[in-house]
Motif scaffolding. Structure first.
Motif, mmCIF file in Angstrom:
data_model
loop_
_atom_site.group_PDB
_atom_site.id
_atom_site.type_symbol
_atom_site.label_atom_id
_atom_site.label_comp_id
_atom_site.label_asym_id
_atom_site.label_seq_id
_atom_site.Cartn_x
_atom_site.Cartn_y
_atom_site.Cartn_z
ATOM 1 N N TYR A 133 38.533 47.327 34.367
ATOM 2 C CA TYR A 133 39.003 48.201 35.436
ATOM 3 C C TYR A 133 38.698 47.640 36.819
ATOM 4 C CZ TYR A 133 39.671 51.958 32.034
ATOM 5 O OH TYR A 133 40.090 52.724 30.987
ATOM 6 N N ALA A 134 37.612 46.872 36.945
ATOM 7 C CA ALA A 134 37.213 46.433 38.280
ATOM 8 C C ALA A 134 36.437 45.124 38.211
ATOM 9 C CB ALA A 134 36.362 47.507 38.948
ATOM 10 N N VAL A 135 36.547 44.366 39.303
ATOM 11 C CA VAL A 135 35.793 43.135 39.511
ATOM 12 C C VAL A 135 35.132 43.260 40.872
ATOM 13 C CG1 VAL A 135 35.987 40.645 39.904
ATOM 14 C CG2 VAL A 135 37.387 41.734 38.164
ATOM 15 N N GLN A 136 33.853 42.940 40.949
ATOM 16 C CA GLN A 136 33.150 43.011 42.224
ATOM 17 C C GLN A 136 32.273 41.780 42.388
ATOM 18 O OE1 GLN A 136 30.562 46.413 42.697
ATOM 19 N NE2 GLN A 136 29.830 45.719 44.683
ATOM 20 N N ILE A 183 48.226 30.333 38.751
ATOM 21 C CA ILE A 183 47.568 31.568 39.179
ATOM 22 C C ILE A 183 48.410 32.718 38.649
ATOM 23 C CG2 ILE A 183 46.822 32.972 41.124
ATOM 24 C CD1 ILE A 183 46.563 30.363 42.740
ATOM 25 N N ASN A 184 47.855 33.494 37.742
ATOM 26 C CA ASN A 184 48.584 34.583 37.097
ATOM 27 C C ASN A 184 48.469 35.848 37.949
ATOM 28 O OD1 ASN A 184 49.692 36.515 35.458
ATOM 29 N ND2 ASN A 184 48.433 36.063 33.677
ATOM 30 N N LEU A 185 49.584 36.281 38.504
ATOM 31 C CA LEU A 185 49.617 37.488 39.328
ATOM 32 C C LEU A 185 50.290 38.653 38.615
ATOM 33 C CD1 LEU A 185 50.430 35.908 42.773
ATOM 34 C CD2 LEU A 185 48.320 37.047 42.119
ATOM 35 N N ALA A 186 50.323 38.618 37.285
ATOM 36 C CA ALA A 186 50.979 39.677 36.517
ATOM 37 C C ALA A 186 50.359 41.041 36.788
ATOM 38 C CB ALA A 186 50.936 39.362 35.025
ATOM 39 N N SER A 187 49.065 41.095 37.029
ATOM 40 C CA SER A 187 48.387 42.369 37.320
ATOM 41 C C SER A 187 48.207 42.596 38.813
ATOM 42 C CB SER A 187 47.009 42.398 36.646
ATOM 43 O OG SER A 187 47.152 42.311 35.254
ATOM 44 N N GLY A 188 48.846 41.781 39.630
ATOM 45 C CA GLY A 188 48.671 41.905 41.074
ATOM 46 C C GLY A 188 47.244 41.560 41.461
ATOM 47 N N LEU A 189 46.717 42.260 42.436
ATOM 48 C CA LEU A 189 45.345 42.029 42.897
ATOM 49 C C LEU A 189 44.391 43.106 42.399
ATOM 50 C CD1 LEU A 189 46.090 40.896 46.559
ATOM 51 C CD2 LEU A 189 45.567 39.469 44.572
ATOM 52 N N ARG A 190 44.791 43.808 41.349
ATOM 53 C CA ARG A 190 43.977 44.894 40.808
ATOM 54 C C ARG A 190 42.597 44.428 40.396
ATOM 55 N NH1 ARG A 190 42.978 46.931 35.721
ATOM 56 N NH2 ARG A 190 44.284 45.382 34.726
ATOM 57 N N LEU A 191 42.494 43.265 39.808
ATOM 58 C CA LEU A 191 41.209 42.736 39.346
ATOM 59 C C LEU A 191 40.781 41.588 40.257
ATOM 60 C CD1 LEU A 191 41.807 42.794 35.495
ATOM 61 C CD2 LEU A 191 40.470 44.400 36.863
ATOM 62 N N SER A 192 40.528 41.917 41.518
ATOM 63 C CA SER A 192 40.128 40.895 42.478
ATOM 64 C C SER A 192 39.104 41.453 43.455
ATOM 65 C CB SER A 192 41.350 40.379 43.242
ATOM 66 O OG SER A 192 41.840 41.396 44.098
ATOM 67 N N ASP A 193 38.473 40.544 44.168
ATOM 68 C CA ASP A 193 37.549 40.926 45.236
ATOM 69 C C ASP A 193 37.536 39.808 46.268
ATOM 70 O OD1 ASP A 193 35.832 42.544 46.633
ATOM 71 O OD2 ASP A 193 34.102 42.213 45.340
ATOM 72 N N LEU A 194 37.171 40.168 47.485
ATOM 73 C CA LEU A 194 37.080 39.211 48.580
ATOM 74 C C LEU A 194 35.624 38.903 48.885
ATOM 75 C CD1 LEU A 194 39.646 40.655 51.154
ATOM 76 C CD2 LEU A 194 39.811 38.464 49.983
ATOM 77 N N SER A 195 35.377 37.700 49.368
ATOM 78 C CA SER A 195 34.045 37.366 49.843
ATOM 79 C C SER A 195 33.768 38.182 51.104
ATOM 80 C CB SER A 195 33.949 35.871 50.130
ATOM 81 O OG SER A 195 34.847 35.516 51.167
ATOM 82 N N PRO A 196 32.501 38.383 51.468
ATOM 83 C CA PRO A 196 32.191 39.175 52.665
ATOM 84 C C PRO A 196 32.839 38.643 53.942
ATOM 85 C CG PRO A 196 30.208 38.844 51.360
ATOM 86 C CD PRO A 196 31.291 38.000 50.738
ATOM 87 N N SER A 241 40.101 32.927 39.197
ATOM 88 C CA SER A 241 40.600 31.962 40.173
ATOM 89 C C SER A 241 39.855 32.158 41.484
ATOM 90 C CB SER A 241 42.102 32.160 40.414
ATOM 91 O OG SER A 241 42.836 31.923 39.249
ATOM 92 N N VAL A 242 39.332 31.069 42.025
ATOM 93 C CA VAL A 242 38.637 31.092 43.312
ATOM 94 C C VAL A 242 39.597 30.465 44.316
ATOM 95 C CG1 VAL A 242 36.597 30.371 44.594
ATOM 96 C CG2 VAL A 242 36.419 30.862 42.134
ATOM 97 N N ILE A 243 40.102 31.279 45.250
ATOM 98 C CA ILE A 243 41.165 30.853 46.164
ATOM 99 C C ILE A 243 40.650 30.854 47.596
ATOM 100 C CG2 ILE A 243 43.475 31.391 47.028
ATOM 101 C CD1 ILE A 243 43.906 32.852 44.283
ATOM 102 N N ASP A 244 40.777 29.722 48.262
ATOM 103 C CA ASP A 244 40.413 29.597 49.679
ATOM 104 C C ASP A 244 41.574 30.151 50.499
ATOM 105 O OD1 ASP A 244 40.197 28.612 52.357
ATOM 106 O OD2 ASP A 244 38.799 27.076 51.654
ATOM 107 N N LEU A 245 41.339 31.234 51.224
ATOM 108 C CA LEU A 245 42.408 31.883 51.976
ATOM 109 C C LEU A 245 42.679 31.231 53.327
ATOM 110 C CD1 LEU A 245 41.644 35.630 51.162
ATOM 111 C CD2 LEU A 245 43.414 34.158 50.179
#
Length: 176
Positions: free
Chosen positions: A106-109, A49-62, A78-82
């Motif tokens: 710039y963004a992922v949604q 899991i590459n975290l070089a960009s942090g969570l900048r390009l991420s989104d959470l499920s509802p 990466s699809v991660i079960d929290l």
């Protein structure tokens, strides 16, 4: 004479002291601030899991149980079960080509019906979980009331779309 001069200097030094009251000394708003740091360890299995960009390009499920994190280098999601703290799978996306998501994002949604919005100044569109480009989104400064062409690049920074895909949202800002 030297004793008089020394006394005068001492008198001046003590008279120039600060005039801090007890009330102002205890009015520090940060005095009682507390914070904690939580570390999350995720089992990636055989993947990285590459975290070089942090969570900048991420989104959470509802329901906030799944994190979708885009690796900006290889363009995989990466699809991660929290809840179980493990990597469920990686969804590959193309950088270029008819289904390409572009080089600079710039963004992922996350959208309903297993779709994503990937937003970047080169390319913005809606994609399926299988990596297929479903729709291209084109917008220019001429489409936005009050926006001039010089500020057009700010459209892609933080672009969001409503879940029914009828409205686009962004915060315009000037780039220097």
């Amino acid at each position: 004479m030297t004793r008089l001069a020394l006394f005068a200097v001492a008198l001046i030094a003590f008279s120039c002291g600060s005039n801090v009251s007890k009330d102002s000394a205890s009015s520090n708003v940060l005095e009682d601030i507390n914070f904690t740091i939580d570390t999350v360890v995720v089992n990636p299995g055989e993947e990285i899991i590459n975290l070089a960009s942090g969570l900048r390009l991420s989104d959470l499920s509802p329901d906030k149980r799944t994190l979708y994190l885009l690796d900006d280098k290889d363009k995989s999601l990466s699809v991660i079960d929290l809840e179980e703290l493990k990597l469920l799978r990686k969804l590959p996306f193309e950088r270029e080509g008819p289904n390409g998501i572009g080089q600079y994002l710039y963004a992922v949604q996350l959208l309903p019906d297993e779709q994503f919005l990937f937003s970047g100044f080169q390319n913005t569109g809606i994609y399926s979980f299988q990596g297929e480009k479903l729709e291209t989104i084109k917008i220019s400064a001429a489409d936005v009331e009050g926006m001039n062409e010089a500020d057009e690049n700010s459209i892609w920074n933080g672009l969001k779309i409503s879940s029914d895909k009828k409205y686009l949202f962004f915060a315009s800002r000037k780039f220097l």
